[in-house]
Design a protein around this motif. Structure first.
Motif, short mmCIF file in Angstrom:
data_model
loop_
_atom_site.label_atom_id
_atom_site.label_comp_id
_atom_site.label_asym_id
_atom_site.label_seq_id
_atom_site.Cartn_x
_atom_site.Cartn_y
_atom_site.Cartn_z
N VAL A 3 0.85 -1.20 0.00
CA VAL A 3 0.00 0.00 0.00
C VAL A 3 0.87 1.24 0.00
O VAL A 3 0.64 2.20 -0.76
CB VAL A 3 -0.94 0.00 1.22
CG1 VAL A 3 -1.80 1.26 1.21
CG2 VAL A 3 -1.82 -1.24 1.22
N GLU A 4 1.90 1.23 0.84
CA GLU A 4 2.82 2.38 0.92
C GLU A 4 3.59 2.54 -0.38
O GLU A 4 3.77 3.66 -0.88
CB GLU A 4 3.79 2.18 2.08
CG GLU A 4 3.14 2.06 3.46
CD GLU A 4 4.14 1.76 4.55
OE1 GLU A 4 5.36 1.98 4.31
OE2 GLU A 4 3.73 1.29 5.63
N ARG A 5 4.06 1.44 -0.93
CA ARG A 5 4.88 1.50 -2.14
C ARG A 5 4.10 2.06 -3.33
O ARG A 5 4.68 2.71 -4.20
CB ARG A 5 5.43 0.13 -2.50
CG ARG A 5 6.39 -0.45 -1.47
CD ARG A 5 7.09 -1.67 -2.02
NE ARG A 5 7.93 -1.29 -3.14
CZ ARG A 5 8.34 -2.14 -4.09
NH1 ARG A 5 7.94 -3.40 -4.06
NH2 ARG A 5 9.12 -1.73 -5.07
N LEU A 6 2.80 1.81 -3.36
CA LEU A 6 1.98 2.25 -4.49
C LEU A 6 1.26 3.56 -4.22
O LEU A 6 0.36 3.95 -4.97
CB LEU A 6 0.96 1.16 -4.86
CG LEU A 6 1.55 -0.11 -5.48
CD1 LEU A 6 0.48 -1.16 -5.68
CD2 LEU A 6 2.25 0.20 -6.80
N GLY A 47 0.08 7.07 -4.48
CA GLY A 47 0.10 8.01 -5.60
C GLY A 47 -0.04 7.36 -6.96
O GLY A 47 -0.27 8.05 -7.96
N VAL A 48 0.11 6.03 -7.01
CA VAL A 48 -0.02 5.32 -8.29
C VAL A 48 -1.49 4.98 -8.50
O VAL A 48 -2.07 4.23 -7.70
CB VAL A 48 0.83 4.03 -8.31
CG1 VAL A 48 0.63 3.29 -9.63
CG2 VAL A 48 2.31 4.35 -8.10
N PRO A 49 -2.14 5.51 -9.52
CA PRO A 49 -3.57 5.24 -9.73
C PRO A 49 -3.80 3.80 -10.18
O PRO A 49 -3.25 3.37 -11.19
CB PRO A 49 -3.96 6.24 -10.82
CG PRO A 49 -2.69 6.48 -11.57
CD PRO A 49 -1.58 6.39 -10.57
N ILE A 50 -4.61 3.06 -9.44
CA ILE A 50 -4.91 1.67 -9.76
C ILE A 50 -6.36 1.57 -10.23
O ILE A 50 -7.28 1.88 -9.47
CB ILE A 50 -4.69 0.76 -8.53
CG1 ILE A 50 -3.27 0.92 -7.98
CG2 ILE A 50 -4.97 -0.70 -8.89
CD1 ILE A 50 -2.17 0.53 -8.94
N LEU A 88 -4.50 -3.28 0.03
CA LEU A 88 -4.50 -2.35 -1.10
C LEU A 88 -5.93 -2.10 -1.57
O LEU A 88 -6.31 -0.95 -1.85
CB LEU A 88 -3.66 -2.91 -2.24
CG LEU A 88 -3.59 -2.05 -3.51
CD1 LEU A 88 -2.93 -0.71 -3.21
CD2 LEU A 88 -2.83 -2.78 -4.62
N ALA A 89 -6.73 -3.16 -1.65
CA ALA A 89 -8.13 -3.01 -2.08
C ALA A 89 -8.90 -2.12 -1.12
O ALA A 89 -9.69 -1.27 -1.55
CB ALA A 89 -8.78 -4.39 -2.19
N LYS A 90 -8.67 -2.30 0.17
CA LYS A 90 -9.35 -1.48 1.17
C LYS A 90 -8.93 -0.03 1.05
O LYS A 90 -9.78 0.88 1.11
CB LYS A 90 -9.04 -2.01 2.57
CG LYS A 90 -9.73 -1.24 3.68
CD LYS A 90 -9.40 -1.84 5.05
CE LYS A 90 -10.08 -1.04 6.16
NZ LYS A 90 -9.76 -1.62 7.50
N ASP A 91 -7.64 0.20 0.86
CA ASP A 91 -7.12 1.56 0.76
C ASP A 91 -7.68 2.28 -0.46
O ASP A 91 -7.94 3.48 -0.41
CB ASP A 91 -5.59 1.51 0.68
CG ASP A 91 -4.97 2.89 0.59
OD1 ASP A 91 -4.98 3.62 1.60
OD2 ASP A 91 -4.47 3.25 -0.51
N ARG A 92 -7.89 1.54 -1.57
CA ARG A 92 -8.35 2.18 -2.81
C ARG A 92 -9.86 2.06 -3.02
O ARG A 92 -10.38 2.57 -4.02
CB ARG A 92 -7.62 1.55 -4.01
CG ARG A 92 -6.11 1.69 -3.97
CD ARG A 92 -5.67 3.15 -3.84
NE ARG A 92 -4.24 3.29 -3.77
CZ ARG A 92 -3.44 3.43 -4.82
NH1 ARG A 92 -3.97 3.46 -6.03
NH2 ARG A 92 -2.15 3.55 -4.66
N GLY A 93 -10.53 1.37 -2.12
CA GLY A 93 -11.97 1.21 -2.29
C GLY A 93 -12.33 0.34 -3.48
O GLY A 93 -13.36 0.56 -4.14
N LEU A 94 -11.50 -0.66 -3.77
CA LEU A 94 -11.71 -1.53 -4.91
C LEU A 94 -12.11 -2.94 -4.46
O LEU A 94 -11.71 -3.39 -3.38
CB LEU A 94 -10.43 -1.64 -5.76
CG LEU A 94 -9.95 -0.34 -6.43
CD1 LEU A 94 -8.58 -0.56 -7.06
CD2 LEU A 94 -10.95 0.12 -7.49
N THR A 95 -12.88 -3.62 -5.26
CA THR A 95 -13.22 -5.02 -5.03
C THR A 95 -12.42 -5.87 -6.00
O THR A 95 -12.62 -5.76 -7.23
CB THR A 95 -14.73 -5.27 -5.25
OG1 THR A 95 -15.47 -4.45 -4.34
CG2 THR A 95 -15.07 -6.74 -5.00
N PRO A 96 -11.51 -6.69 -5.52
CA PRO A 96 -10.69 -7.51 -6.42
C PRO A 96 -11.53 -8.44 -7.29
O PRO A 96 -12.55 -8.98 -6.84
CB PRO A 96 -9.81 -8.32 -5.46
CG PRO A 96 -9.75 -7.49 -4.21
CD PRO A 96 -11.11 -6.86 -4.10
#
Length: 238
Positions: free
Chosen positions: A41-44, A46-49, A67-75
């Motif tokens: 999560v830290e490494r990415l 600013g990188v838009p996923i 990462l999914a939680k941080d970006r609000g995405l459902t894998p």
């Protein structure tokens, strides 16, 4: 030109035990693996996923969860990115499997390796590469050609995808290193992929952030030609 971020799952209990987990259900990340997943999560930052595509194995699902939680995405679960079906080798100790005659084939001529009661490595590469290209095409259509997306899978699967991107025969894929929670990056274009990174375990990833579009617009044909051509003389690194 879409950008694929290939993420291997974090360290699992089977990795530490020296066991070939394969598709054994319930294999989880250990404490180190969970720390690695949090660090992604830290490494990415600013990188838009645009999307996260994931193997159905628990260790992969646990790796992308932060990462999914941080970006609000459902894998998106993709069965064709699952671990190799090692058949009767599943659950075996690597030190014992290394004594089997098939081990030498897996190491020196993997394209001919077929695991007893399981699948062949050539078949694994075919289904994994097809899945990556299928999702890449879909994501480009839905999110635009500059989209970045993550695919979380397993060591041998990622090595096979990278071998294809490098136009290298599967028999060379054992030369590629893919550590737990490492990141490899492939840019896909209409005519060929470009491998940007392999087995990156701690480097700066800010270079993946797309540059702001310039005001002056080029003809669509010129954009396509440049996106599929290598830079003559080498890239500037910008």
């Amino acid at each position: 030109m879409t950008t694929l971020i290939l993420l291997r799952h974090g360290r699992s209990s089977a990795n530490v035990a020296g066991v070939l987990a394969g598709r054994t259900p319930g294999v989880e990340l250990d404490e180190k693996g969970r720390e690695q997943a949090d660090k992604v999560v830290e490494r990415l930052t600013g990188v838009p996923i645009a999307e996260i595509v994931c193997s159905p194995m628990l260790r992969c699902e646990q790796t992308v969860a932060p990462l999914a939680k941080d970006r609000g995405l459902t894998p998106v679960t993709e069965d064709d990115l699952a671990e190799v079906d090692y058949g009767s080798w599943t659950g075996g100790a690597l030190k014992n499997l290394a004594k089997e005659p098939l081990w030498k084939v897996v190491q020196a001529h993997p394209s001919a390796a077929v695991f007893p009661e399981g699948e062949g490595l050539a078949g694994m590469q075919a289904r994994a590469v097809a899945a990556i290209r299928r999702h890449d095409k879909r994501i480009a259509a839905e999110h635009g050609p500059q989209a970045l997306w993550v695919a979380c899978s397993h060591g041998d699967v990622i090595k096979a995808v990278l071998a294809d991107a490098l136009a290298s025969h599967l028999d060379n894929f054992q030369r590629i290193m893919v550590d737990t929670c490492s990141i490899s990056v492939v840019h896909y274009t209409e005519t060929r992929p470009f491998v940007n990174r392999v087995n990156d375990v701690g480097g700066d990833l800010s270079g993946l952030i797309p540059a702001k579009p310039k005001r002056r617009r080029k003809a669509p044909s010129a954009q396509k030609a440049r996106s599929s051509d290598a830079v003559v003389g080498g890239d500037t690194g910008a």
